[in-house]
Design a protein around this motif. Sequence first.
Motif, mmCIF file in Angstrom:
data_model
loop_
_atom_site.group_PDB
_atom_site.id
_atom_site.type_symbol
_atom_site.label_atom_id
_atom_site.label_comp_id
_atom_site.label_asym_id
_atom_site.label_seq_id
_atom_site.Cartn_x
_atom_site.Cartn_y
_atom_site.Cartn_z
ATOM 1 N N UNK A 153 -106.476 -90.325 67.624
ATOM 2 C CA UNK A 153 -106.003 -89.096 68.051
ATOM 3 C C UNK A 153 -104.655 -88.892 67.495
ATOM 4 N N UNK A 154 -103.816 -89.718 67.433
ATOM 5 C CA UNK A 154 -102.335 -89.678 67.030
ATOM 6 C C UNK A 154 -102.469 -89.534 65.427
ATOM 7 N N UNK A 155 -103.190 -90.174 64.785
ATOM 8 C CA UNK A 155 -103.294 -90.035 63.396
ATOM 9 C C UNK A 155 -103.726 -88.408 62.897
ATOM 10 N N UNK A 174 -103.229 -85.753 64.730
ATOM 11 C CA UNK A 174 -102.032 -84.679 64.716
ATOM 12 C C UNK A 174 -101.103 -84.841 63.716
ATOM 13 N N UNK A 175 -100.726 -86.000 63.737
ATOM 14 C CA UNK A 175 -99.618 -86.546 62.473
ATOM 15 C C UNK A 175 -100.253 -85.652 61.105
ATOM 16 N N UNK A 176 -101.578 -85.783 60.772
ATOM 17 C CA UNK A 176 -102.178 -85.079 59.392
ATOM 18 C C UNK A 176 -101.833 -83.571 59.640
ATOM 19 N N UNK A 177 -102.020 -83.014 60.805
ATOM 20 C CA UNK A 177 -101.594 -81.625 60.990
ATOM 21 C C UNK A 177 -100.318 -81.148 60.783
ATOM 22 N N UNK A 178 -99.304 -82.220 60.812
ATOM 23 C CA UNK A 178 -97.955 -81.621 60.518
ATOM 24 C C UNK A 178 -97.011 -82.001 61.895
ATOM 25 N N UNK A 179 -97.652 -82.447 63.009
ATOM 26 C CA UNK A 179 -96.940 -82.749 64.140
ATOM 27 C C UNK A 179 -95.940 -83.768 63.696
ATOM 28 N N UNK A 180 -94.816 -83.782 64.530
ATOM 29 C CA UNK A 180 -93.515 -84.619 63.941
ATOM 30 C C UNK A 180 -93.320 -85.767 65.078
ATOM 31 N N UNK A 181 -94.161 -85.692 66.137
ATOM 32 C CA UNK A 181 -93.664 -86.720 67.080
ATOM 33 C C UNK A 181 -94.618 -86.303 68.417
ATOM 34 N N UNK A 182 -94.346 -87.235 69.339
ATOM 35 C CA UNK A 182 -95.141 -87.181 70.841
ATOM 36 C C UNK A 182 -94.295 -87.488 72.061
ATOM 37 N N UNK A 183 -94.553 -86.795 73.071
ATOM 38 C CA UNK A 183 -94.046 -87.266 74.306
ATOM 39 C C UNK A 183 -95.189 -87.715 75.208
ATOM 40 N N UNK A 184 -94.921 -88.955 75.592
ATOM 41 C CA UNK A 184 -96.130 -89.899 76.244
ATOM 42 C C UNK A 184 -95.889 -89.742 77.872
ATOM 43 N N UNK A 185 -96.998 -89.063 78.425
ATOM 44 C CA UNK A 185 -96.859 -88.835 79.845
ATOM 45 C C UNK A 185 -97.140 -90.177 80.598
ATOM 46 N N UNK A 186 -96.470 -90.672 81.760
ATOM 47 C CA UNK A 186 -96.420 -91.871 82.504
ATOM 48 C C UNK A 186 -96.764 -92.898 81.594
ATOM 49 N N UNK A 187 -96.091 -93.411 80.633
ATOM 50 C CA UNK A 187 -96.279 -94.489 79.647
ATOM 51 C C UNK A 187 -96.313 -95.738 80.492
ATOM 52 N N UNK A 188 -95.302 -95.850 81.445
ATOM 53 C CA UNK A 188 -95.525 -97.070 82.043
ATOM 54 C C UNK A 188 -96.797 -97.664 82.857
ATOM 55 N N UNK A 189 -97.617 -96.612 82.871
ATOM 56 C CA UNK A 189 -98.873 -96.911 83.464
ATOM 57 C C UNK A 189 -100.008 -97.518 82.514
ATOM 58 N N UNK A 190 -99.399 -97.763 81.273
ATOM 59 C CA UNK A 190 -100.173 -98.313 80.218
ATOM 60 C C UNK A 190 -99.632 -99.497 79.750
ATOM 61 N N UNK A 191 -100.338 -100.705 79.354
ATOM 62 C CA UNK A 191 -99.448 -101.979 79.000
ATOM 63 C C UNK A 191 -98.709 -101.722 77.603
ATOM 64 N N UNK A 192 -97.694 -102.314 77.811
ATOM 65 C CA UNK A 192 -96.780 -102.220 76.433
ATOM 66 C C UNK A 192 -97.186 -102.619 75.289
ATOM 67 N N UNK A 193 -98.248 -103.492 75.505
ATOM 68 C CA UNK A 193 -98.817 -104.143 74.156
ATOM 69 C C UNK A 193 -99.502 -102.841 73.277
#
Length: 676
Positions: free
Chosen positions: A356-358, A360-379
Amino acid sequence: MFFNRTTPIKIIKERLMGTIIKPLASQLHRPSPTSKALVLASMLGLGLSACQPNTVEQTDTAVKNDNENVSVTQINQTATTAKPVVYQVFTRLYGNTNTTNKAWGTIAENGVGKFSDFTDVALRDIKSLGTTHVWYTGVPHHALVNDYTDDGISNDDPDVVKGRAGSPYAVKDYYNVNPDLADNPANRLAEFEALIGRTHANGMQVIIDIVPNHVARNYHSISAPKGEPDFGANDDKTNTYSRHNNFYYVVGEDFQVPQASDGYLPLGGETHPLIDAKFAESPAKWTGNGSRLAKPDANDWYETVKINYGVKPDGSHDFPALPNDYANKTAAEHLAFWQAQAADDIPDSWRKFEHIAQYWLAKGVDGFRYDMAEMVPVEFWSYLNSHIKHTNPNAFILAEVYNPDLYRDYIHLGKMDYLYDKVDLYDTLKAIIQGKASTAAIATVQAKVSDIDQHMLHFLENHDEQRINTADFARNPFNALPAMVVSATLSRSPTLLYFGQEVGESGAENAGFGQPTRTSIFDYVGVPAHQRWMNNGKFDGGQSTSKEKTLRAYYQTLLNLSHTATALSGEYRELDRLQRQNKVVGYDDSVFAFSRFSDTQQLIIVSNFSQVQGKQFTLELPSSLIQAWHLLENAKLTDLLKNAQLNQQLILNKDGSASVNIELSPLQSVILGVNK
């Protein structure tokens, strides 16, 4: 337990203790730190100066001249050499000129903003605030109550949609965009791609949301690339958990719609052919906030389902452990680590979000804001962000994290660029504005993040927080200006501005689902103060009050300064304790002073948070700071907020220290440039 829109925030937080919920009305999308910690335990381990507003015509010309033929490479270079300014727009609201604001109003009744509303004039207006990045909130296609079946889009069931326009954090299709935002819904993706191009052409980068913890209960992509299966399409639904399942299941039980109260009935109690308190899901999936009940509570994130990242129900991890020394390694080294792992050891959900990230990067998006990131493991973040940085080393990566104990892990191990500085700085500044804390607390919270200060994004508003111009926050937008000066200049971190903040938007509308004091993110609504500045697309403040124009001019001056002043990308020196230890007369719990400096610029920043009292005192600067500045004689001073040279000087004392006389009106700040 259920709360209506009039329940005081303090009472809500107290009642939520001991429950695993995400409050829908009281705190919209963000849980309190207490309830958030329980969610994680369940899933992851079980005197305003006189300023004249610039005219849009003047701003337009300046931006046109500065950004002709600008390239994405040039934009990226600018972003990495100056302190960023992020302008968050709630995309469906930004361009809406409709002023009806009927509670639970339809798109026809209340109107909706479009991608096309971000004209070059609009984008130059955003750029005029010093903006380097535009965060377009609510772009990925999320569940909503509108009929787009003619465009091949299935209808969403209001029983599992919050509001009429829907939560932007219940994403239904990650490979397309919200059809509400397009002039031609069938052409919606191309219209967003055109907006990306216009944003770049006006010298700014594009950020969109990725919501890793959960997706809409009815997720179904009709736009995914060939060979990219839907979330859950290949799940083994006979097991609660399997490493490559995308969801967790309540085996043997069907999903049941939660019991809603009268205040929050779907569509406010309106009759609709799909409203029947039923939603077909068999077996039931775990809810986004970690609820394992087939019938979640009305305060749970019932419109979403939890994504499985290889965390077993007992909290143990079913994926390769990232060695601790990787906190000191580069994104490229992290990528190499994951590429060396056996393919079957990487949970399927990890790969899906990386794709998914790739995309949108290919569409020209320059970055992302991640919602509630700490609910997902850091790895997982190490995995995803190292792949993103491999594609675009300058990608802007911002994460919503509320637990200060996790900051360094998510920055160093998770390879985040920026985290919200909410629990410490934002909460402290809000308390000072409300007279509940001393300005001495600013130095304390800043010291806590001194080693990671450049990673802590500062803000006073965003879509989750109360508007400044409310009785529950500052009562008056001008009361927050000293805090805004501190927020924008205290560190090397980016500054976030939420659209409408710069003209004192109050968020007073009862839009339907949700609570006034926050501009609704769930329903179709107009944003009055912003609409007055927008002036039917002219963006010249033609309908704004004089106070709104003055406020915006102040923000414009401050944020442009924050982006261009070289000292603000340099060092920080706290001056507060020195004044308090010396008991400087006039320097009290309403005043805060500090210095920012680089080899080419030295600044003294002083703010008076008092709404009623002026302050007069002699500010003292230690000899160590004067030595760092290489100051050898008295120096003239310029007030950069007023762009005016001052009569008083910085006086060099015999012992190598220095002093300057400070006189501040109520709510006044000064940013003093030292002219050596």
